[in-house]
Design a protein around this motif. Structure first.
Motif, PDB file in Angstrom:
ATOM      1  N   PHE A 208     -26.305   2.700   7.884  1.00  0.00           N
ATOM      2  CA  PHE A 208     -27.775   2.304   7.662  1.00  0.00           C
ATOM      3  C   PHE A 208     -28.278   3.028   6.431  1.00  0.00           C
ATOM      4  N   THR A 294     -20.692  -7.454   8.042  1.00  0.00           N
ATOM      5  CA  THR A 294     -19.766  -6.671   7.252  1.00  0.00           C
ATOM      6  C   THR A 294     -18.622  -6.146   8.088  1.00  0.00           C
ATOM      7  N   ASN A 321     -28.110 -12.673   5.755  1.00  0.00           N
ATOM      8  CA  ASN A 321     -28.553 -11.772   4.583  1.00  0.00           C
ATOM      9  C   ASN A 321     -27.193 -11.161   4.194  1.00  0.00           C
ATOM     10  N   MET A 323     -27.170  -8.747   1.615  1.00  0.00           N
ATOM     11  CA  MET A 323     -27.440  -7.221   0.914  1.00  0.00           C
ATOM     12  C   MET A 323     -26.553  -6.320   1.457  1.00  0.00           C
TER      13      MET A 323
HETATM   14  O1  C5P Z   1     -23.406  -1.029   6.616  1.00  0.00           O
HETATM   15  P1  C5P Z   1     -23.948  -0.382   7.597  1.00  0.00           P
HETATM   16  O2  C5P Z   1     -22.979   0.367   8.503  1.00  0.00           O
HETATM   17  O3  C5P Z   1     -25.062   0.398   7.314  1.00  0.00           O
HETATM   18  O4  C5P Z   1     -24.241  -1.688   8.675  1.00  0.00           O
HETATM   19  C1  C5P Z   1     -25.030  -1.485   9.627  1.00  0.00           C
HETATM   20  C2  C5P Z   1     -24.955  -2.756  10.582  1.00  0.00           C
HETATM   21  O5  C5P Z   1     -25.890  -3.724   9.952  1.00  0.00           O
HETATM   22  C3  C5P Z   1     -23.810  -3.367  10.652  1.00  0.00           C
HETATM   23  O6  C5P Z   1     -23.445  -3.859  12.014  1.00  0.00           O
HETATM   24  C4  C5P Z   1     -23.574  -4.194   9.805  1.00  0.00           C
HETATM   25  O7  C5P Z   1     -22.685  -5.429   9.824  1.00  0.00           O
HETATM   26  C5  C5P Z   1     -25.112  -4.809   9.593  1.00  0.00           C
HETATM   27  N1  C5P Z   1     -25.491  -5.620   8.380  1.00  0.00           N
HETATM   28  C6  C5P Z   1     -25.839  -6.909   8.269  1.00  0.00           C
HETATM   29  N2  C5P Z   1     -25.997  -7.389   7.127  1.00  0.00           N
HETATM   30  C7  C5P Z   1     -25.983  -6.955   6.159  1.00  0.00           C
HETATM   31  C8  C5P Z   1     -25.883  -5.531   6.037  1.00  0.00           C
HETATM   32  C9  C5P Z   1     -25.586  -4.819   7.336  1.00  0.00           C
HETATM   33  O8  C5P Z   1     -25.594  -7.316   9.471  1.00  0.00           O
HETATM   34  N3  C5P Z   1     -26.388  -7.538   5.240  1.00  0.00           N
END
Ligand code: C5P
Ligand code: CTP
Length: 380
Positions: A208, A294, A321, A323
């Motif tokens: 995050f 992701t 989304n 991003m």
């Molecule tokens: O990339 P990060 O570890 O910060 O992502 C945290 C959570 O948010 C993960 O489950 C990731 O798949 C989700 N996420 C998402 N869509 C995005 C960015 C992150 O579902 N565009």
């Protein structure tokens, strides 16, 4: 019969570009000054005219501000200069802003009208975090590709060419080099509410980093899976191991506050293990573990979600989304020169205004609340 107290309606406005916990903290303090908080967010066109190009589009910025838990309403496309008509239109008693100065392209204090009418209150700006500083941190990633020699800032101070963490913080407002996390801040940001006995508990984990609209949409979906959402944040060394480079851009303390400010989040685990273990699931009585679209970070080990999958408690979510933190960094790098110029322009304007203020103060010419001393702002 007890007389009903009239509702105090508070107005805030701003760019809210790359929304961070400094913005959230100003909105938290603003809400504490009244009962209902309305936040006006400027359009891309207005920001480009007065400040330089924003990193995020207006649609993204509107959504991010709506996601902050102290915000009751968002007004899209609010005017850059706050007028009494705007306050009246939304029935707001007064306007609240941090104790820095915001100026139009012509160097006019954007709050001069509401200040003169006595409908302006200040809260203390959160030192050590700003969009300028975050952009600087991201640009440091490009250091190996852009080796320019050190140059003098036009304001006469020395500084390296890439506006890094250590060099961006020069102006008296954006000017504290480091955010100092305290337990009090965490308490202020936290709901402090444990789950109710029959609550369905959802657990998600990740970096995050640079909390963004992708995270926000994902957390909204995750929250819909149950009643109480716990977000586990991986430690800085763990994130660095799977992301590499200069990641995470925001440290664990900063990421904790960004996530806690989100209205869908009930609780945060500060430094969650990469692997979602049986112990963790039992400890928090987790009913369902979710992950977004992701890739799942394994950190070189086995599937971190093996246990929830074994228990039949794992769900992949699609918020729609796309991003990512990396995409934000790419945007910044792509527009590097524009952002550098914007940062330097903002800093130069602030330094000039501050110097004018200190000079006027020495000469006993400070008239109104234009540029109050930082220490006079309320700390809530
Ligand atoms: O990339 P990060 O570890 O910060 O992502 C945290 C959570 O948010 C993960 O489950 C990731 O798949 C989700 N996420 C998402 N869509 C995005 C960015 C992150 O579902 N565009
Ligand atoms: N704010 C704050 N603490 C910070 C950054 C911003 O209290 N560290 C407050 C500002 O004082 C203002 C509100 O957040 O009341 C919205 O600020 P914004 O218009 O988005 O612009 P900036 O103040 O320029 O924020 P930044 O430097 O991060 O771009």
């Amino acid at each position: 019969m007890e007389e009903k107290k009239p509702q105090i309606r508070v107005w805030c406005d701003g760019c809210y570009d790359m929304v961070h916990f400094g913005h959230a903290n100003s909105l938290r303090q603003a809400k504490a000054l009244g009962d209902y908080l309305i936040v006006g967010v400027h359009t891309d066109e207005e920001i480009t005219k007065h400040k330089g190009p924003p990193v995020f589009t207006e649609e993204e910025r509107y959504k991010m501000v709506r996601g902050i838990k102290w915000v009751d309403e968002v007004v899209e496309g609010a005017p850059y200069v706050t007028t009494l008509e705007t306050l009246d239109q939304y029935n707001c008693d007064f306007c609240v802003h941090g104790d820095d100065i915001t100026m139009t392209a012509d160097g006019i204090d954007t709050y001069h009208l509401v200040k003169a009418a006595g409908r302006y209150k200040e809260v203390q700006r959160t030192a050590g975090v700003s969009t300028t500083d975050l952009v600087g941190r991201m640009l440091l990633l490009t250091r190996q590709h852009f080796q320019q020699g050190a140059r003098e800032y036009e304001v006469g101070r020395e500084g390296p060419s890439n506006m890094g963490q250590d060099s961006s913080a020069r102006s008296p407002w954006t000017g504290c080099s480091q955010f100092l996390p305290t337990t009090q801040k965490i308490i202020q940001f936290s709901d402090g509410k444990p789950p109710k006995p029959n609550d369905k508990i959802v657990y998600v984990a990740g970096a995050f980093d640079l909390f963004h609209v992708g995270h926000l949409d994902f957390l909204e979906q995750a929250r819909k899976q149950g009643d109480y959402l716990i977000v586990g944040l991986h430690t800085d060394p763990v994130v660095n191991k799977y992301r590499g480079g200069n990641y995470p851009i925001m440290n664990l303390h900063e990421r904790v506050l960004s996530v806690l400010a989100c209205k869908y989040v009930s609780e945060v685990v500060i430094g969650a293990p990469l692997v979602v273990t049986k112990e963790l699931m039992d400890h928090f009585k987790v009913d369902i573990v979710c992950h977004g679209q992701t890739p799942i970070q394994t950190g070189g080990f086995d599937d971190p979600y093996a246990e929830p999958k074994r228990q039949g408690k794992f769900k992949l979510l699609d918020s729609g989304n796309t991003m990512t933190t990396e995409k934000i960094v790419e945007r910044i790098i792509l527009h590097r020169l524009e952002f550098e110029a914007r940062n330097m322009r903002k800093e130069k304007k602030e330094i000039a205004a501050y110097e004018a203020y200190t000079k006027a103060k020495k000469e006993g010419k400070v008239r109104c609340c234009f540029l109050q001393e930082c220490s006079s702002a309320r700390r809530l």
